[in-house]
Design a protein around this motif. Structure first.
Motif, PDB file in Angstrom:
ATOM      1  N   ALA A   1     147.306  55.834-103.643  1.00  0.00           N
ATOM      2  CA  ALA A   1     148.292  55.003-104.321  1.00  0.00           C
ATOM      3  C   ALA A   1     149.575  54.861-103.516  1.00  0.00           C
ATOM      4  O   ALA A   1     150.221  53.808-103.533  1.00  0.00           O
ATOM      5  CB  ALA A   1     148.600  55.595-105.696  1.00  0.00           C
ATOM      6  N   ALA A   2     149.942  55.919-102.798  1.00  0.00           N
ATOM      7  CA  ALA A   2     151.200  55.896-102.056  1.00  0.00           C
ATOM      8  C   ALA A   2     151.091  55.153-100.733  1.00  0.00           C
ATOM      9  O   ALA A   2     152.062  54.525-100.280  1.00  0.00           O
ATOM     10  CB  ALA A   2     151.670  57.330-101.803  1.00  0.00           C
ATOM     11  N   THR A   3     149.934  55.219-100.086  1.00  0.00           N
ATOM     12  CA  THR A   3     149.826  54.692 -98.728  1.00  0.00           C
ATOM     13  C   THR A   3     149.186  53.309 -98.640  1.00  0.00           C
ATOM     14  O   THR A   3     149.541  52.526 -97.750  1.00  0.00           O
ATOM     15  CB  THR A   3     149.018  55.658 -97.844  1.00  0.00           C
ATOM     16  OG1 THR A   3     147.707  55.832 -98.401  1.00  0.00           O
ATOM     17  CG2 THR A   3     149.712  57.015 -97.760  1.00  0.00           C
ATOM     18  N   THR A   4     148.281  52.994 -99.522  1.00  0.00           N
ATOM     19  CA  THR A   4     147.521  51.746 -99.384  1.00  0.00           C
ATOM     20  C   THR A   4     148.396  50.497 -99.436  1.00  0.00           C
ATOM     21  O   THR A   4     148.195  49.566 -98.623  1.00  0.00           O
ATOM     22  CB  THR A   4     146.415  51.673-100.441  1.00  0.00           C
ATOM     23  OG1 THR A   4     145.565  52.820-100.299  1.00  0.00           O
ATOM     24  CG2 THR A   4     145.592  50.408-100.291  1.00  0.00           C
ATOM     25  N   PRO A   5     149.379  50.382-100.349  1.00  0.00           N
ATOM     26  CA  PRO A   5     150.201  49.165-100.350  1.00  0.00           C
ATOM     27  C   PRO A   5     150.923  48.906 -99.036  1.00  0.00           C
ATOM     28  O   PRO A   5     151.251  47.750 -98.722  1.00  0.00           O
ATOM     29  CB  PRO A   5     151.198  49.420-101.491  1.00  0.00           C
ATOM     30  CG  PRO A   5     150.475  50.361-102.403  1.00  0.00           C
ATOM     31  CD  PRO A   5     149.709  51.269-101.484  1.00  0.00           C
ATOM     32  N   LEU A   6     151.153  49.956 -98.237  1.00  0.00           N
ATOM     33  CA  LEU A   6     151.852  49.789 -96.967  1.00  0.00           C
ATOM     34  C   LEU A   6     151.033  49.007 -95.948  1.00  0.00           C
ATOM     35  O   LEU A   6     151.570  48.546 -94.932  1.00  0.00           O
ATOM     36  CB  LEU A   6     152.223  51.157 -96.390  1.00  0.00           C
ATOM     37  CG  LEU A   6     153.088  52.055 -97.283  1.00  0.00           C
ATOM     38  CD1 LEU A   6     153.344  53.390 -96.610  1.00  0.00           C
ATOM     39  CD2 LEU A   6     154.399  51.369 -97.632  1.00  0.00           C
ATOM     40  N   LEU A   7     149.732  48.857 -96.215  1.00  0.00           N
ATOM     41  CA  LEU A   7     148.887  48.075 -95.324  1.00  0.00           C
ATOM     42  C   LEU A   7     149.186  46.575 -95.415  1.00  0.00           C
ATOM     43  O   LEU A   7     148.829  45.818 -94.520  1.00  0.00           O
ATOM     44  CB  LEU A   7     147.408  48.309 -95.647  1.00  0.00           C
ATOM     45  CG  LEU A   7     146.879  49.726 -95.431  1.00  0.00           C
ATOM     46  CD1 LEU A   7     145.470  49.854 -95.990  1.00  0.00           C
ATOM     47  CD2 LEU A   7     146.900  50.092 -93.949  1.00  0.00           C
ATOM     48  N   LEU A   8     149.828  46.174 -96.483  1.00  0.00           N
ATOM     49  CA  LEU A   8     150.106  44.760 -96.723  1.00  0.00           C
ATOM     50  C   LEU A   8     151.571  44.443 -96.449  1.00  0.00           C
ATOM     51  O   LEU A   8     152.451  45.296 -96.607  1.00  0.00           O
ATOM     52  CB  LEU A   8     149.767  44.394 -98.166  1.00  0.00           C
ATOM     53  CG  LEU A   8     148.308  44.594 -98.571  1.00  0.00           C
ATOM     54  CD1 LEU A   8     148.145  44.369-100.064  1.00  0.00           C
ATOM     55  CD2 LEU A   8     147.387  43.676 -97.776  1.00  0.00           C
ATOM     56  N   GLY A   9     151.829  43.205 -96.076  1.00  0.00           N
ATOM     57  CA  GLY A   9     153.200  42.772 -95.880  1.00  0.00           C
ATOM     58  C   GLY A   9     153.932  42.631 -97.198  1.00  0.00           C
ATOM     59  O   GLY A   9     153.322  42.502 -98.268  1.00  0.00           O
ATOM     60  N   ALA A  10     155.250  42.637 -97.142  1.00  0.00           N
ATOM     61  CA  ALA A  10     156.070  42.541 -98.351  1.00  0.00           C
ATOM     62  C   ALA A  10     155.779  41.255 -99.120  1.00  0.00           C
ATOM     63  O   ALA A  10     155.752  41.252-100.359  1.00  0.00           O
ATOM     64  CB  ALA A  10     157.550  42.616 -97.969  1.00  0.00           C
ATOM     65  N   THR A  11     155.541  40.159 -98.390  1.00  0.00           N
ATOM     66  CA  THR A  11     155.251  38.893 -99.063  1.00  0.00           C
ATOM     67  C   THR A  11     153.948  38.970 -99.831  1.00  0.00           C
ATOM     68  O   THR A  11     153.850  38.514-100.979  1.00  0.00           O
ATOM     69  CB  THR A  11     155.200  37.750 -98.042  1.00  0.00           C
ATOM     70  OG1 THR A  11     156.467  37.652 -97.377  1.00  0.00           O
ATOM     71  CG2 THR A  11     154.888  36.430 -98.721  1.00  0.00           C
ATOM     72  N   THR A  12     152.933  39.545 -99.222  1.00  0.00           N
ATOM     73  CA  THR A  12     151.638  39.677 -99.900  1.00  0.00           C
ATOM     74  C   THR A  12     151.765  40.546-101.135  1.00  0.00           C
ATOM     75  O   THR A  12     151.224  40.212-102.203  1.00  0.00           O
ATOM     76  CB  THR A  12     150.590  40.270 -98.945  1.00  0.00           C
ATOM     77  OG1 THR A  12     150.490  39.440 -97.781  1.00  0.00           O
ATOM     78  CG2 THR A  12     149.228  40.357 -99.617  1.00  0.00           C
ATOM     79  N   ARG A  13     152.466  41.660-101.011  1.00  0.00           N
ATOM     80  CA  ARG A  13     152.628  42.564-102.158  1.00  0.00           C
ATOM     81  C   ARG A  13     153.338  41.855-103.305  1.00  0.00           C
ATOM     82  O   ARG A  13     153.002  42.060-104.479  1.00  0.00           O
ATOM     83  CB  ARG A  13     153.406  43.815-101.754  1.00  0.00           C
ATOM     84  CG  ARG A  13     152.665  44.719-100.778  1.00  0.00           C
ATOM     85  CD  ARG A  13     153.283  46.108-100.716  1.00  0.00           C
ATOM     86  NE  ARG A  13     154.690  46.096-100.362  1.00  0.00           N
ATOM     87  CZ  ARG A  13     155.149  46.183 -99.113  1.00  0.00           C
ATOM     88  NH1 ARG A  13     154.290  46.275 -98.100  1.00  0.00           N
ATOM     89  NH2 ARG A  13     156.442  46.187 -98.865  1.00  0.00           N
ATOM     90  N   ALA A  14     154.320  41.017-102.965  1.00  0.00           N
ATOM     91  CA  ALA A  14     155.113  40.356-104.002  1.00  0.00           C
ATOM     92  C   ALA A  14     154.412  39.156-104.620  1.00  0.00           C
ATOM     93  O   ALA A  14     154.574  38.895-105.824  1.00  0.00           O
ATOM     94  CB  ALA A  14     156.462  39.925-103.419  1.00  0.00           C
ATOM     95  N   GLU A  15     153.621  38.435-103.801  1.00  0.00           N
ATOM     96  CA  GLU A  15     153.104  37.144-104.257  1.00  0.00           C
ATOM     97  C   GLU A  15     151.598  37.094-104.446  1.00  0.00           C
ATOM     98  O   GLU A  15     151.099  36.137-105.046  1.00  0.00           O
ATOM     99  CB  GLU A  15     153.507  36.061-103.248  1.00  0.00           C
ATOM    100  CG  GLU A  15     155.018  35.914-103.095  1.00  0.00           C
ATOM    101  CD  GLU A  15     155.401  34.827-102.105  1.00  0.00           C
ATOM    102  OE1 GLU A  15     154.476  34.169-101.549  1.00  0.00           O
ATOM    103  OE2 GLU A  15     156.613  34.633-101.882  1.00  0.00           O
TER     104      GLU A  15
END
Length: 260
Positions: free
Chosen positions: A136-150
């Motif tokens: 949960a802590a590390t996987t979102p870091l694989l994506l760019g901020a734009t992808t995470r947000a949109e």
């Protein structure tokens, strides 16, 4: 000279399997290319084996899979861990590569600190008490901020893949990556056309490290991709497909080896 479209090998990132190349596989196949989207050992239901962690083993797996499909010289593309495997294959089997695409990949070996961090990650991912927390802590870091947000659909897909990945395979792969050698000399020695693709929001392999790969490649070029992070085939599949089609169908991927 054969007029058959060049075959393509696609190597996936950690902790995914070959399905991360779904869009690119479909597009290249539709254009007449034979495509091997290879499940690296331990992923996609393949056997991990009991050998010590080594990307050389994975590269030799890929070469054998190419042999089984009658693929002699291929256009080789790898993302993240897949890029490291591609570099190992280029070092061990340079005559099998006719063109190269490296996505979200660095050419230098890990520092002692980074290697130690991979070892700590490998140990934690094998610990059932903390595995969910680590994912949960590390996987979102694989994506760019734009992808995470949109793009919550992409984030959900990546989280699901990380949760489903066999912990033993993830740990083995982290240790294999940590042990890889510097590959810049391998890149300087290659004469094949090459493209380095980098997400401008990639915090794991920043743009300056991608530029280092480009400088090492005699026939390389750098393509920055805006609004994307470390998993370009998932975050910007249309852009990656366009880049790969351009590489595999460029006339300089044939035996003439003319200038880029």
């Amino acid at each position: 000279m054969s007029t058959e479209p060049p075959p393509v090998v696609l190597l996936h990132a950690l902790p995914f399997d070959a399905s991360m190349w779904r869009e690119q596989t479909a597009a290249l196949t539709a254009r007449g290319h034979r495509v091997l989207a290879h499940d690296q050992r331990g992923f996609g239901g393949t056997n991990l084996g009991d050998e010590p962690p080594s990307l050389d083993l994975v590269a030799d797996d890929v070469a054998r899979a190419m042999d089984e499909r009658g693929m002699d010289r291929v256009v080789l593309a790898g993302c993240s861990m897949g890029g490291y495997v591609a570099l190992a294959l280029l070092r061990r089997h340079p005559d099998r590569v006719r063109a190269l695409a490296l996505l979200n990949t660095r050419g230098t070996a890990d520092s002692d600190e980074t290697a130690a961090g991979r070892e700590a990650f490998a140990e934690r991912i094998m610990d059932g008490a903390v595995r969910g927390e680590v994912v949960a802590a590390t996987t979102p870091l694989l994506l760019g901020a734009t992808t995470r947000a949109e793009r919550p659909d992409i984030l959900n897909r990546v989280m699901a893949a990380a949760q489903a990945a066999p912990p033993s395979a993830v740990a083995w792969a982290q240790r294999a990556i940590a042990a890889r050698p510097d590959a810049l000399d391998v890149l300087r020695a290659t004469g094949v056309p090459a493209v380095v693709v980098a997400g401008e929001e990639d915090t794991l392999v920043p743009l300056d490290e991608a530029a280092e790969l480009e400088r090492a490649l005699p026939r390389g070029r750098l393509v920055p991709v805006p609004r994307a992070g470390h998993l370009l085939p998932l975050e910007r599949p249309d852009v990656v497909t366009e880049i790969l089609v351009g590489l595999v169908e460029d006339r300089t991927t044939d035996e003439r080896r003319t200038a880029w």
